[in-house]
Structure formats: structure tokens, C-alpha cells
Design a protein around this motif. Structure first.
Motif, mmCIF file in Angstrom:
data_model
loop_
_atom_site.group_PDB
_atom_site.id
_atom_site.type_symbol
_atom_site.label_atom_id
_atom_site.label_comp_id
_atom_site.label_asym_id
_atom_site.label_seq_id
_atom_site.Cartn_x
_atom_site.Cartn_y
_atom_site.Cartn_z
ATOM 1 N N LEU A 1 -6.785 8.550 0.511
ATOM 2 C CA LEU A 1 -6.726 7.694 -0.680
ATOM 3 C C LEU A 1 -5.520 6.894 -0.935
ATOM 4 O O LEU A 1 -4.480 7.394 -0.515
ATOM 5 C CB LEU A 1 -6.982 8.724 -1.934
ATOM 6 N N ASP A 2 -5.761 5.509 -1.078
ATOM 7 C CA ASP A 2 -4.430 4.743 -1.297
ATOM 8 C C ASP A 2 -4.511 3.915 -2.620
ATOM 9 O O ASP A 2 -5.550 3.787 -3.121
ATOM 10 C CB ASP A 2 -4.270 3.854 0.012
ATOM 11 N N TRP A 3 -3.191 3.475 -3.037
ATOM 12 C CA TRP A 3 -2.841 2.614 -4.148
ATOM 13 C C TRP A 3 -2.501 1.358 -3.448
ATOM 14 O O TRP A 3 -1.690 1.317 -2.679
ATOM 15 C CB TRP A 3 -2.102 3.351 -5.205
ATOM 16 N N ARG B 1 -12.292 -0.539 -1.232
ATOM 17 C CA ARG B 1 -11.660 -0.759 -2.595
ATOM 18 C C ARG B 1 -12.700 -0.379 -3.678
ATOM 19 O O ARG B 1 -13.905 -0.860 -3.898
ATOM 20 C CB ARG B 1 -11.117 -2.080 -2.636
ATOM 21 N N GLY C 1 -0.176 5.577 0.079
ATOM 22 C CA GLY C 1 -1.248 6.327 0.265
ATOM 23 C C GLY C 1 -1.026 7.749 0.726
ATOM 24 O O GLY C 1 0.037 7.903 1.523
ATOM 25 N N THR D 1 -3.724 -4.263 -9.339
ATOM 26 C CA THR D 1 -3.688 -3.034 -8.597
ATOM 27 C C THR D 1 -5.186 -2.563 -8.384
ATOM 28 O O THR D 1 -5.930 -2.725 -9.114
ATOM 29 C CB THR D 1 -3.031 -2.002 -9.086
ATOM 30 N N ASP D 2 -5.190 -1.570 -7.331
ATOM 31 C CA ASP D 2 -6.674 -1.133 -7.017
ATOM 32 C C ASP D 2 -6.455 0.034 -6.123
ATOM 33 O O ASP D 2 -5.244 0.236 -5.419
ATOM 34 C CB ASP D 2 -7.318 -2.048 -6.155
ATOM 35 N N TRP D 3 -7.425 1.059 -6.324
ATOM 36 C CA TRP D 3 -7.456 2.467 -5.742
ATOM 37 C C TRP D 3 -8.459 1.941 -4.441
ATOM 38 O O TRP D 3 -9.344 1.375 -4.714
ATOM 39 C CB TRP D 3 -7.710 3.433 -6.377
ATOM 40 N N THR E 1 0.746 -1.090 0.000
ATOM 41 C CA THR E 1 0.139 -0.033 0.017
ATOM 42 C C THR E 1 0.931 1.453 0.029
ATOM 43 O O THR E 1 1.753 1.301 0.699
ATOM 44 C CB THR E 1 -0.846 0.143 1.485
#
Length: 161
Positions: A99-101, A142, A81, A113-115, A79
Motif C-alpha cells: 500500500l502506498d501514498w 490508484r 509506502g 494526494t491518493d492511495w 511516494t
């Protein structure tokens, strides 16, 4: 008499804590215990590590950057963010969001991958003038795969400079 002494001690602690949430101060919040117990539909229970660092843009408002890793089977998660924390008065109670990736790596070698958006509520309990223990509850939602959304509790340490 004991109640009066306790009240005075709490007042002194809250005055010292307020100075740590002022504009220009910095915060470092590693989860050095490695405890990040959480639950989601895929993993059930996991343990991970993480760290946050930030600076106070105004009194009680901190801009944070975070890194994290969770090496659980069958999915490893990494992670990166950013977010904000809002401290209420000088009590140490805070709400945060950001907000994180995430990068998910599966046992078979595949990855994706996901935000996501995260919120947390916690308490910064001062052990000394600059060191805190910070229990918190959080929820990470997610965007692409709601099964990877996560609710959990975590315990970390905070260092306020």
C-alpha cells in the motif's frame, strides 16, 4: 565436464543466496540507476528514482518500506509506502505487494494526494554474496484516479546484510 562444473557453480550460488533470505537479515534496494520506465494514460513514459528498505520477518518473507520520486512533466509524483516481499526458495524470484501514498503536484501549482495498491514480480540476481541487480515488472493501482495507475519495469540494486 563443462555442464557438471556449471551445475556445481549454480548450486553454490543458490546456497549462498538462500542465506541472504533468512529471518533477521536486512535488505536495502535503491534504484541507483534512476531507471524506472513506466506507462500510464497521463504521462505516457516517465523516468524516476526510488528506494526500498526492509527486514526479513521469516525465511523468504520481507517487510519493506519504500520512497520514490518522479519528476515528469506535467505531474511530479512523490511516494511513501509499505509492503511485503515473498521470495521463492533460494532462486531469487520474488513477488511483492503493498500500500502506498502518493502526492501529485501539477505544473500550475495545484496538488492532490491518493492511495494505491501495488504488485511487483522480480528477480534478485546475485553479483556477489550481498549485492544483487534486481529487474522487476510492477503495476500500481490508484484508488481515486485510475488514469494515474501505472504499469512499468524497473531496475535496481539490492544490498543484503
Amino acid at each position: 565436464m563443462k555442464k557438471l562444473a556449471l551445475a556445481i557453480c549454480l548450486l553454490v550460488v543458490s546456497i549462498a543466496a538462500q542465506a541472504q533470505f533468512e529471518k533477521g537479515k536486512m535488505i536495502l534496494n535503491p534504484s541507483v540507476t534512476g531507471l524506472d520506465f513506466s506507462y500510464n494514460k497521463n504521462d505516457k513514459a516517465t523516468f524516476g528514482i526510488g528506494a526500498q528498505a526492509g527486514t526479513f520477518l521469516a525465511d523468504g518473507i520481507a517487510l519493506m518500506v519504500n520512497l520514490g520520486a518522479d519528476w515528469s512533466k506535467p505531474v511530479d509524483e512523490y511516494t511513501l509506502g509499505t509492503g511485503m516481499r515473498f521470495y521463492f526458495n533460494s532462486t531469487g524470484v520474488y513477488l511483492g505487494g503493498g500500500l502506498d501514498w502518493n502526492r501529485f503536484r501539477y505544473d500550475g501549482g495545484s496538488h492532490r494526494t491518493d492511495w494505491g495498491l501495488g504488485i511487483e514480480a522480480g528477480y534478485a540476481y546475485f553479483l556477489s554474496r550481498t549485492v544483487t541487480i534486481e529487474p522487476a515488472v510492477y503495476y500500481k493501482w490508484r484508488f481515486n484516479d485510475s488514469d494515474m495507475s501505472r504499469f512499468g519495469i524497473k531496475i535496481g540494486f539490492g544490498f543484503y546484510f
